[in-house]
Design an enzyme around this catalytic site. Structure first.
Site: not given
Length: 139
Positions: A16-17
């Site tokens: 994810d980020q």
């Protein structure tokens, strides 16, 4: 109790980020672990599906302990916690390649006819599979 092990490379697309594995990807890895366990016992889930039998998830519990990141390997340990001829509970521990515990989880399944979702008895329909599961939970 037989413990199956499956190594998975963490791919960039699975993060994810924040740079850690997105939580839903662990569910995919659990499926890989179940598939490996079934193969370790001498069977193929795909063969059951050809017979019109599927094994849907009834419940999932998962606890995240330590993040995994791109470039690491995840090692999925899978075993049978409970089996009664109809339902099965698989348990999982997912480790980092440094052998640190990242996730603990369990999933509960039942085998059903794909056509009507009525439960079937593994013991009656697949006696060899049943015997292997009984033995695996004892080993």
């Amino acid at each position: 109790m037989h413990i199956s092990k499956k190594e998975v490379e963490v791919r960039y697309a699975e993060t994810d980020q924040m740079g850690v594995v997105y939580h839903a990807n662990y569910l995919v890895w659990m499926e890989l672990g179940r598939t490996q366990l079934i193969e370790d016992l001498g069977f193929r889930y795909a063969d059951m599906e050809k017979d019109g039998i599927i094994s849907p998830v009834m419940d999932i519990e998962i606890s995240y302990k330590k993040p995994l990141r791109y470039g690491q390997k995840a090692i999925v340990h899978t075993w049978i916690d409970h089996y009664d001829g109809l339902r099965v509970t698989y348990e999982y521990e997912i480790f980092t390649d440094e052998q640190e515990l990242a996730v603990t989880a369990l999933s509960k399944h039942v085998c059903v006819k794909k056509s009507n979702f009525r439960p079937i008895s593994v013991k009656k329909l697949y006696p060899d599979w049943h015997a292997a599961y009984e033995q695996a939970k004892k080993d």
